[in-house]
Write a protein that holds these residues in place. Sequence first.
Motif, PDB file in Angstrom:
ATOM      1  N   LYS A 170     -24.634  10.837  49.823  1.00 44.68           N
ATOM      2  CA  LYS A 170     -25.505  10.610  50.977  1.00 44.68           C
ATOM      3  C   LYS A 170     -25.017   9.412  51.794  1.00 44.68           C
ATOM      4  O   LYS A 170     -24.977   9.457  53.021  1.00 44.68           O
ATOM      5  CB  LYS A 170     -26.938  10.395  50.496  1.00 44.68           C
ATOM      6  N   ARG A 171     -24.612   8.354  51.109  1.00 42.45           N
ATOM      7  CA  ARG A 171     -24.118   7.160  51.810  1.00 42.45           C
ATOM      8  C   ARG A 171     -22.776   7.442  52.495  1.00 42.45           C
ATOM      9  O   ARG A 171     -22.530   6.997  53.608  1.00 42.45           O
ATOM     10  CB  ARG A 171     -23.982   6.011  50.800  1.00 42.45           C
ATOM     11  N   GLU A 188     -25.700  21.576  43.885  1.00 38.45           N
ATOM     12  CA  GLU A 188     -25.209  22.701  44.689  1.00 38.45           C
ATOM     13  C   GLU A 188     -24.820  22.284  46.097  1.00 38.45           C
ATOM     14  O   GLU A 188     -24.237  23.064  46.836  1.00 38.45           O
ATOM     15  CB  GLU A 188     -26.287  23.791  44.785  1.00 38.45           C
ATOM     16  N   GLY A 189     -25.175  21.070  46.494  1.00 36.45           N
ATOM     17  CA  GLY A 189     -24.876  20.571  47.831  1.00 36.45           C
ATOM     18  C   GLY A 189     -26.025  20.797  48.789  1.00 36.45           C
ATOM     19  O   GLY A 189     -26.765  21.781  48.683  1.00 36.45           O
ATOM     20  N   THR A 190     -26.187  19.873  49.725  1.00 33.56           N
ATOM     21  CA  THR A 190     -27.246  19.931  50.730  1.00 33.56           C
ATOM     22  C   THR A 190     -26.627  19.629  52.088  1.00 33.56           C
ATOM     23  O   THR A 190     -25.895  18.642  52.237  1.00 33.56           O
ATOM     24  CB  THR A 190     -28.336  18.873  50.429  1.00 33.56           C
ATOM     25  N   LEU A 191     -26.916  20.470  53.071  1.00 32.58           N
ATOM     26  CA  LEU A 191     -26.411  20.230  54.417  1.00 32.58           C
ATOM     27  C   LEU A 191     -26.967  18.908  54.937  1.00 32.58           C
ATOM     28  O   LEU A 191     -28.185  18.710  54.970  1.00 32.58           O
ATOM     29  CB  LEU A 191     -26.817  21.369  55.357  1.00 32.58           C
ATOM     30  N   SER A 200     -19.500  20.930  59.835  1.00 34.51           N
ATOM     31  CA  SER A 200     -20.707  20.439  59.180  1.00 34.51           C
ATOM     32  C   SER A 200     -20.308  19.548  58.012  1.00 34.51           C
ATOM     33  O   SER A 200     -19.161  19.562  57.566  1.00 34.51           O
ATOM     34  CB  SER A 200     -21.568  21.604  58.696  1.00 34.51           C
ATOM     35  N   VAL A 201     -21.280  18.785  57.541  1.00 34.06           N
ATOM     36  CA  VAL A 201     -21.071  17.923  56.383  1.00 34.06           C
ATOM     37  C   VAL A 201     -22.155  18.253  55.370  1.00 34.06           C
ATOM     38  O   VAL A 201     -23.337  18.263  55.687  1.00 34.06           O
ATOM     39  CB  VAL A 201     -21.118  16.428  56.771  1.00 34.06           C
ATOM     40  N   THR A 202     -21.706  18.542  54.157  1.00 31.58           N
ATOM     41  CA  THR A 202     -22.599  18.837  53.046  1.00 31.58           C
ATOM     42  C   THR A 202     -22.447  17.725  52.027  1.00 31.58           C
ATOM     43  O   THR A 202     -21.323  17.280  51.758  1.00 31.58           O
ATOM     44  CB  THR A 202     -22.233  20.195  52.406  1.00 31.58           C
ATOM     45  N   VAL A 203     -23.564  17.263  51.483  1.00 33.52           N
ATOM     46  CA  VAL A 203     -23.504  16.169  50.514  1.00 33.52           C
ATOM     47  C   VAL A 203     -23.796  16.659  49.103  1.00 33.52           C
ATOM     48  O   VAL A 203     -24.563  17.587  48.901  1.00 33.52           O
ATOM     49  CB  VAL A 203     -24.449  15.004  50.877  1.00 33.52           C
ATOM     50  N   TYR A 204     -23.154  15.994  48.173  1.00 34.88           N
ATOM     51  CA  TYR A 204     -23.324  16.202  46.739  1.00 34.88           C
ATOM     52  C   TYR A 204     -23.592  14.822  46.144  1.00 34.88           C
ATOM     53  O   TYR A 204     -23.394  13.811  46.824  1.00 34.88           O
ATOM     54  CB  TYR A 204     -22.052  16.815  46.141  1.00 34.88           C
ATOM     55  N   PRO A 205     -24.023  14.739  44.913  1.00 34.51           N
ATOM     56  CA  PRO A 205     -24.327  13.417  44.353  1.00 34.51           C
ATOM     57  C   PRO A 205     -23.169  12.417  44.414  1.00 34.51           C
ATOM     58  O   PRO A 205     -23.401  11.229  44.628  1.00 34.51           O
ATOM     59  CB  PRO A 205     -24.707  13.729  42.902  1.00 34.51           C
TER      60      PRO A 205
END
Length: 123
Positions: free
Chosen positions: A10-11, A45-48, A61-66
Amino acid sequence: MVEGRVTDGKRIAALLASELTGLALGPLEDIEVVDADPDLTLTEEGTLAYRIVDSGTRVGSVTVYPDHAVVSLEMGPIDIGDNHPWDSLTSIESLDDSTEFRVKTGRSVKPAVDAIALVVDET
């Protein structure tokens, strides 16, 4: 000097968005970050996180993972070759209709921005 590394997805995505919108020069002049979700929840699973738009046209687009972010550029397959910004990015995959790469640390944000600028400039 700070000894730690930024490895939170996220950061990393936030740093990337800041760089993309703050560097309004050259090929990034008309880049916008849209549909950003400041309250997104990280999942395995990733979040847009947001979409990347150039002159009103969605380019990625950018998808975030932990532990990382993934940039997906919707520009068709890209000939990566030996071009500079690609050298410092990991897990680059050029598909039929997009190119994806992982941004694993805050330090990788600048090369990611350079790669995005290179792609946007070539289209």
